[in-house]
Write a protein that holds these residues in place. Structure first.
Motif, PDB file in Angstrom:
ATOM      1  N   PRO A   1       0.738  -1.118   0.322  1.00 26.75           N
ATOM      2  CA  PRO A   1      -0.140   0.174  -0.102  1.00 26.75           C
ATOM      3  C   PRO A   1       0.996   1.269  -0.053  1.00 26.75           C
ATOM      4  CG  PRO A   1      -0.884  -1.526   1.535  1.00 26.75           C
ATOM      5  CD  PRO A   1       0.360  -2.077   1.076  1.00 26.75           C
ATOM      6  N   GLY A   2       0.785   2.072  -0.944  1.00 27.73           N
ATOM      7  CA  GLY A   2       1.279   3.447  -0.921  1.00 27.73           C
ATOM      8  C   GLY A   2       2.598   3.238  -1.699  1.00 27.73           C
ATOM      9  N   ALA A   3       3.042   2.131  -2.179  1.00 25.96           N
ATOM     10  CA  ALA A   3       4.098   1.987  -2.965  1.00 25.96           C
ATOM     11  C   ALA A   3       4.072   1.622  -4.508  1.00 25.96           C
ATOM     12  CB  ALA A   3       5.130   1.017  -2.291  1.00 25.96           C
ATOM     13  N   GLY A   4       3.054   1.915  -5.223  1.00 22.86           N
ATOM     14  CA  GLY A   4       2.786   1.553  -6.470  1.00 22.86           C
ATOM     15  C   GLY A   4       3.739   2.231  -7.607  1.00 22.86           C
ATOM     16  N   SER A   5       4.245   3.430  -7.331  1.00 25.39           N
ATOM     17  CA  SER A   5       5.353   3.994  -8.114  1.00 25.39           C
ATOM     18  C   SER A   5       6.744   4.159  -7.779  1.00 25.39           C
ATOM     19  CB  SER A   5       4.692   5.406  -8.465  1.00 25.39           C
ATOM     20  OG  SER A   5       4.578   6.103  -7.410  1.00 25.39           O
ATOM     21  N   ALA A   6       7.115   2.989  -6.624  1.00 28.52           N
ATOM     22  CA  ALA A   6       8.474   3.094  -5.962  1.00 28.52           C
ATOM     23  C   ALA A   6       9.512   2.804  -6.921  1.00 28.52           C
ATOM     24  CB  ALA A   6       8.090   2.367  -4.677  1.00 28.52           C
ATOM     25  N   GLY A   7       9.221   2.341  -7.969  1.00 29.04           N
ATOM     26  CA  GLY A   7      10.236   2.095  -9.183  1.00 29.04           C
ATOM     27  C   GLY A   7      10.693   0.613  -8.987  1.00 29.04           C
ATOM     28  N   THR A   8      11.894   0.363  -9.977  1.00 25.23           N
ATOM     29  CA  THR A   8      12.138  -1.237 -10.351  1.00 25.23           C
ATOM     30  C   THR A   8      12.822  -1.593  -9.146  1.00 25.23           C
ATOM     31  OG1 THR A   8      14.003  -0.334 -11.482  1.00 25.23           O
ATOM     32  CG2 THR A   8      11.930  -0.853 -12.768  1.00 25.23           C
ATOM     33  N   THR A   9      13.842  -0.758  -8.156  1.00 24.15           N
ATOM     34  CA  THR A   9      14.438  -1.200  -7.356  1.00 24.15           C
ATOM     35  C   THR A   9      13.666  -1.725  -6.150  1.00 24.15           C
ATOM     36  OG1 THR A   9      16.282   0.003  -8.050  1.00 24.15           O
ATOM     37  CG2 THR A   9      16.528  -0.624  -5.932  1.00 24.15           C
ATOM     38  N   VAL A  10      12.751  -0.972  -5.958  1.00 27.71           N
ATOM     39  CA  VAL A  10      11.808  -1.235  -4.676  1.00 27.71           C
ATOM     40  C   VAL A  10      11.010  -2.544  -4.980  1.00 27.71           C
ATOM     41  CG1 VAL A  10      10.048  -0.683  -3.190  1.00 27.71           C
ATOM     42  CG2 VAL A  10      11.889   0.904  -3.548  1.00 27.71           C
ATOM     43  N   ASP A  11      10.731  -2.594  -6.133  1.00 27.34           N
ATOM     44  CA  ASP A  11       9.910  -3.838  -6.746  1.00 27.34           C
ATOM     45  C   ASP A  11      10.736  -4.868  -6.814  1.00 27.34           C
ATOM     46  OD1 ASP A  11       7.379  -4.513  -8.616  1.00 27.34           O
ATOM     47  OD2 ASP A  11       8.994  -5.575  -9.449  1.00 27.34           O
ATOM     48  N   SER A  12      11.970  -5.040  -7.165  1.00 21.65           N
ATOM     49  CA  SER A  12      12.962  -6.126  -7.197  1.00 21.65           C
ATOM     50  C   SER A  12      12.999  -6.821  -5.611  1.00 21.65           C
ATOM     51  CB  SER A  12      14.106  -5.702  -7.695  1.00 21.65           C
ATOM     52  OG  SER A  12      15.092  -6.894  -7.657  1.00 21.65           O
ATOM     53  N   TRP A  13      13.419  -5.726  -4.887  1.00 19.73           N
ATOM     54  CA  TRP A  13      13.427  -5.999  -3.458  1.00 19.73           C
ATOM     55  C   TRP A  13      12.140  -6.384  -2.658  1.00 19.73           C
ATOM     56  CZ3 TRP A  13      10.981  -3.733   1.099  1.00 19.73           C
ATOM     57  CH2 TRP A  13      11.559  -4.474   2.227  1.00 19.73           C
ATOM     58  N   GLY A  14      10.899  -5.957  -3.018  1.00 17.65           N
ATOM     59  CA  GLY A  14       9.720  -6.452  -2.525  1.00 17.65           C
ATOM     60  C   GLY A  14       9.508  -7.800  -2.705  1.00 17.65           C
ATOM     61  N   ARG A  15       9.923  -8.226  -4.174  1.00 16.46           N
ATOM     62  CA  ARG A  15       9.414  -9.624  -4.692  1.00 16.46           C
ATOM     63  C   ARG A  15      10.442 -10.540  -4.129  1.00 16.46           C
ATOM     64  NH1 ARG A  15       6.132  -9.435  -9.649  1.00 16.46           N
ATOM     65  NH2 ARG A  15       5.824  -7.275 -10.047  1.00 16.46           N
ATOM     66  N   PHE A  16      11.771  -9.914  -3.786  1.00 17.81           N
ATOM     67  CA  PHE A  16      12.689 -10.936  -3.031  1.00 17.81           C
ATOM     68  C   PHE A  16      12.269 -11.369  -1.744  1.00 17.81           C
ATOM     69  CE2 PHE A  16      16.197 -11.423  -0.150  1.00 17.81           C
ATOM     70  CZ  PHE A  16      16.955 -12.617  -0.559  1.00 17.81           C
ATOM     71  N   MET A  17      11.721  -9.797  -1.009  1.00 19.65           N
ATOM     72  CA  MET A  17      11.426 -10.149   0.556  1.00 19.65           C
ATOM     73  C   MET A  17      10.116 -10.964   0.492  1.00 19.65           C
ATOM     74  SD  MET A  17      13.678  -9.029   1.907  1.00 19.65           S
ATOM     75  CE  MET A  17      13.180  -9.229   3.626  1.00 19.65           C
ATOM     76  N   GLY A  18       9.293 -10.827  -0.581  1.00 21.19           N
ATOM     77  CA  GLY A  18       7.972 -11.938  -0.583  1.00 21.19           C
ATOM     78  C   GLY A  18       8.386 -13.183  -0.684  1.00 21.19           C
ATOM     79  N   ALA A  19       9.587 -13.523  -1.225  1.00 23.59           N
ATOM     80  CA  ALA A  19      10.167 -15.019  -1.479  1.00 23.59           C
ATOM     81  C   ALA A  19      10.461 -15.276  -0.031  1.00 23.59           C
ATOM     82  CB  ALA A  19      11.267 -15.127  -2.467  1.00 23.59           C
ATOM     83  N   SER A  20      11.240 -14.533   0.558  1.00 26.75           N
ATOM     84  CA  SER A  20      11.877 -14.811   1.907  1.00 26.75           C
ATOM     85  C   SER A  20      10.612 -15.180   3.080  1.00 26.75           C
ATOM     86  CB  SER A  20      12.742 -13.619   2.396  1.00 26.75           C
ATOM     87  OG  SER A  20      13.860 -13.432   1.493  1.00 26.75           O
ATOM     88  N   PHE A  21       9.422 -14.284   2.607  1.00 21.23           N
ATOM     89  CA  PHE A  21       8.518 -14.508   3.672  1.00 21.23           C
ATOM     90  C   PHE A  21       7.828 -15.623   3.474  1.00 21.23           C
ATOM     91  CE2 PHE A  21       4.631 -12.504   5.792  1.00 21.23           C
ATOM     92  CZ  PHE A  21       5.137 -12.419   6.910  1.00 21.23           C
ATOM     93  N   VAL A  22       7.919 -16.288   2.080  1.00 27.80           N
ATOM     94  CA  VAL A  22       7.087 -17.689   1.791  1.00 27.80           C
ATOM     95  C   VAL A  22       8.130 -18.541   2.706  1.00 27.80           C
ATOM     96  CG1 VAL A  22       6.899 -19.311   0.149  1.00 27.80           C
ATOM     97  CG2 VAL A  22       6.265 -17.152  -0.593  1.00 27.80           C
ATOM     98  N   GLY A  23       9.299 -18.560   2.761  1.00 30.25           N
ATOM     99  CA  GLY A  23      10.291 -19.330   3.324  1.00 30.25           C
ATOM    100  C   GLY A  23       9.963 -19.385   4.929  1.00 30.25           C
ATOM    101  N   TYR A  24       9.723 -18.191   5.286  1.00 29.53           N
ATOM    102  CA  TYR A  24       9.345 -17.780   6.701  1.00 29.53           C
ATOM    103  C   TYR A  24       8.327 -18.509   7.277  1.00 29.53           C
ATOM    104  CZ  TYR A  24       8.129 -15.363  10.989  1.00 29.53           C
ATOM    105  OH  TYR A  24       7.970 -14.853  12.294  1.00 29.53           O
ATOM    106  N   GLY A  25       7.067 -18.583   6.105  1.00 30.35           N
ATOM    107  CA  GLY A  25       5.945 -19.299   6.585  1.00 30.35           C
ATOM    108  C   GLY A  25       6.072 -20.694   6.568  1.00 30.35           C
ATOM    109  N   LEU A  26       6.947 -21.203   5.594  1.00 27.22           N
ATOM    110  CA  LEU A  26       7.154 -22.646   5.492  1.00 27.22           C
ATOM    111  C   LEU A  26       7.816 -23.188   6.937  1.00 27.22           C
ATOM    112  CD1 LEU A  26       8.365 -23.098   1.955  1.00 27.22           C
ATOM    113  CD2 LEU A  26       6.231 -23.845   3.011  1.00 27.22           C
ATOM    114  N   ALA A  27       8.726 -22.423   7.289  1.00 26.61           N
ATOM    115  CA  ALA A  27       9.438 -22.571   8.727  1.00 26.61           C
ATOM    116  C   ALA A  27       8.019 -22.932   9.750  1.00 26.61           C
ATOM    117  CB  ALA A  27      10.377 -21.699   9.036  1.00 26.61           C
TER     118      ALA A  27
END
Length: 137
Positions: free
Chosen positions: A32-58
């Motif tokens: 929310p609120g980060a729709g135009s944050a740019g490609t760097t934040v988008d890349s970071w957010g997708r990576f952190m999303g994958a990390s969060f999946v791993g956290y959930g699997l734990a």
């Protein structure tokens, strides 16, 4: 207590997996609120999303153990608490975030003490309040 701990652990795991996948798939649009944050934040957010999946699997791994390992619950809850502390630091440094981040911070700061308490109670119940003696002694 054991059932409550198992249900909360499973809910935490599935919530983290689903939220993480949502972030991997949507990138900035998931924040929310980060729709135009740019490609760097988008890349970071997708990576952190994958990390969060791993956290959930734990969390889900812990929920499948019999009994649920109290130490694993403490570590996982500690990570959640650290995330909430990070939100407080951001609040102190930069001010109030998007309104949706506030209930998330409440969950991240409020749920870990519940997990700490449930893990300790379950551990006491398993050991009957007695001290354990190392094998062979």
């Amino acid at each position: 207590m054991a059932r409550t701990l198992r249900v909360l652990t499973q809910l935490s795991g599935w919530a983290c997996v689903l939220i993480g996948l949502y972030h991997v798939l949507l990138g900035n649009a998931a924040i929310p609120g980060a729709g135009s944050a740019g490609t760097t934040v988008d890349s970071w957010g997708r990576f952190m999303g994958a990390s969060f999946v791993g956290y959930g699997l734990a969390w889900l791994w812990a929920a499948r153990q019999r009994p649920i390992p109290a130490q694993a619950v403490r570590w996982l809850a500690g990570v959640l608490l650290l995330g909430g502390a990070g939100r407080l630091l951001s609040l102190a440094l930069y001010g109030w975030p998007h309104w949706f981040q506030i209930p998330l911070a409440v969950i991240e700061l409020g749920l870990p003490p519940v997990f700490f308490w449930l893990a300790a109670a379950e551990e006491r119940a398993l050991h009957g309040g007695a001290e354990t003696v190392p094998a062979g002694q």
